[in-house]
Design a protein around this motif. Structure first.
Motif, PDB file in Angstrom:
ATOM      1  N   ASN A 152       0.848  -1.162  -0.079  1.00  0.00           N
ATOM      2  CA  ASN A 152      -0.192   0.007   0.073  1.00  0.00           C
ATOM      3  C   ASN A 152       0.974   1.250   0.094  1.00  0.00           C
ATOM      4  N   ASP A 196      -6.100  -2.971 -11.386  1.00  0.00           N
ATOM      5  CA  ASP A 196      -7.219  -3.193 -10.390  1.00  0.00           C
ATOM      6  C   ASP A 196      -6.943  -2.595  -8.976  1.00  0.00           C
ATOM      7  N   LYS A 197      -5.629  -2.803  -8.704  1.00  0.00           N
ATOM      8  CA  LYS A 197      -5.090  -2.342  -7.333  1.00  0.00           C
ATOM      9  C   LYS A 197      -4.125  -1.180  -7.480  1.00  0.00           C
ATOM     10  N   GLU A 219      -3.241   0.281  -3.563  1.00  0.00           N
ATOM     11  CA  GLU A 219      -4.186  -0.054  -2.583  1.00  0.00           C
ATOM     12  C   GLU A 219      -4.104  -1.900  -2.435  1.00  0.00           C
ATOM     13  N   ASP A 220      -3.646  -2.464  -1.437  1.00  0.00           N
ATOM     14  CA  ASP A 220      -3.704  -3.836  -1.223  1.00  0.00           C
ATOM     15  C   ASP A 220      -3.275  -4.770  -2.581  1.00  0.00           C
ATOM     16  N   LEU A 221      -2.265  -4.247  -3.123  1.00  0.00           N
ATOM     17  CA  LEU A 221      -1.542  -5.017  -4.204  1.00  0.00           C
ATOM     18  C   LEU A 221      -0.884  -6.413  -3.772  1.00  0.00           C
TER      19      LEU A 221
END
Length: 388
Positions: A152, A196-197, A219-221
């Motif tokens: 993140n 998407d992340k 974010e939350d990869l």
């Protein structure tokens, strides 16, 4: 001491000059105007084998040194494409170097071969909004989880992220407060750029519009373990493998911009007549252009020295930084003088020098500021106290 290019280096320069003839002023003007990535130029460089000039030959690269890469970049930038042409291929020449040096055989094959053949593109996620050039203060966090890491954070000025398939990402795996030294606790990953992340927001900017710069938000990869390069916590030291080659290659490209600007200015000065005489007869025109030539030659010599030191395995940090400083100033001064030599027409897109002027200032700003270059030399060369 031999200051001339080798036969192989001459061949590299000539081949690049010939390739670049297919990409004229109209091409680069259109790419700049439409903020469109130079896919055709990237493809041509890939097909010519140039994207892998510094990559291992067992993976399809040429296995050549930074000196040859600098010769290539100088030829690219001096052929009319300027910073846009440089930035289309630049990342291949330095960013993946930690993978070259530290990657496992599986990583090197999986990560580097698509970059060499041009089927994939990458970007470099290091700089952050609140950290700037103080890399030890990055906040992007990679936390250990089952099978890998969860990342993140945010990065800024990430070039080619609109086009990239992958990202070389510098993160913190240990908070700085828990580290013995600020340079500890950082880890490098080379992983897929999962949109998407990862949100990629293009930054409108003054020049080099053809090659995007971005603010990215992660974010939350999830990054699998096999995408970590080297040991956890050693990322800052690994990233140093990229820094000096980057300085040298950027300097060589900046000098190419300067050479192109000077060529356009002198051609115009030989043709433009005012008050019944060519403006190139006037010393007020001649002398600044002659000074540009002196700057360019000086910058080129130290750039080649820095490249030679790097390729010989000798310390080159001071010379690489000095090359970047002098190359950037040569580009800016030559582009400025080219606009001034053209007078009012220098402000017109038709003559291209306004594009070079807009791109030349970038060479003074990135990838490191002139002030930090001078701080580095003062401390490391002149043995003065650290000032920051």
């Amino acid at each position: 001491m031999d200051f001339s290019l080798s036969e192989e280096q001459h061949a590299i320069r000539d081949a690049i000059k010939k390739l670049c003839q297919d990409f004229d002023d109209e091409y680069w003007t259109q790419k700049d105007r439409d903020a469109e990535f130079p896919h055709e130029f990237h493809r041509a460089m890939a097909e010519g084998g140039w994207l892998g000039i510094t990559m291992p030959d067992d993976l399809g690269g040429a296995g050549l040194g930074v000196t040859e890469a600098a010769v290539m970049m100088n030829a690219v930038a001096s052929s009319g494409g300027g910073a846009a042409a440089m930035s289309t291929i630049q990342i291949n020449l330095f960013a993946p170097h930690p993978v070259v040096v530290l990657g496992t055989p599986e990583q090197r094959k999986r990560m580097l071969e698509p970059l060499i053949d041009g089927s994939e593109k990458t970007c470099f996620g290091v700089t952050e909004p609140d950290a700037g050039l103080n890399t030890t203060r990055i906040k992007t966090r990679a936390e250990k989880t089952a099978g890998g890491y969860l990342v993140n954070g945010a990065k800024i000025w990430t070039s080619t992220a609109q086009e990239a398939d992958n990202i070389l990402l510098l993160t913190r795996t240990t908070p700085i407060e828990e580290c013995e030294k600020p340079t500890d606790g950082m880890t490098i990953f080379f992983t897929r750029l999962d949109r998407d992340k990862i949100t990629v927001n293009r930054i409108p900017k003054m020049g080099r519009a053809a090659v995007d710069s971005n603010a990215i938000f992660i974010e939350d990869l999830f990054v699998p373990e096999q995408d970590r390069i080297g040991e956890e916590g050693k990322g800052f030291y690994y990233i140093l493998h990229s820094i000096n080659p980057e300085r040298v290659i950027v300097a060589a490209g900046a000098i190419g911009i300067a050479q192109d600007a000077l060529s356009r200015a002198t051609n115009y000065a030989r043709e433009r007549e005012v008050f019944g005489r060519m403006i190139g007869q006037n010393q007020s025109i001649q002398h600044p252009l002659a000074e540009n030539w002196v700057q360019i030659e000086s910058a080129w010599l130290i750039t080649m020295k820095a490249a030679s030191l790097y390729d010989s395995g000798e310390p080159c940090g001071a010379h690489a930084n000095a090359a970047k400083l002098l190359g950037g100033r040569a580009a800016f001064d030559a582009a400025t003088q080219a606009v001034m030599t053209h007078g009012g027409m220098g402000y017109a897109r038709e003559y291209q020098v306004e594009r070079l002027f807009r791109e030349a200032i970038l060479q003074r700003l990135a990838p490191v500021s002139e002030q930090l270059v001078l701080c580095f030399i003062a401390e490391k060369v002149l043995d003065l106290p650290k000032s920051y």
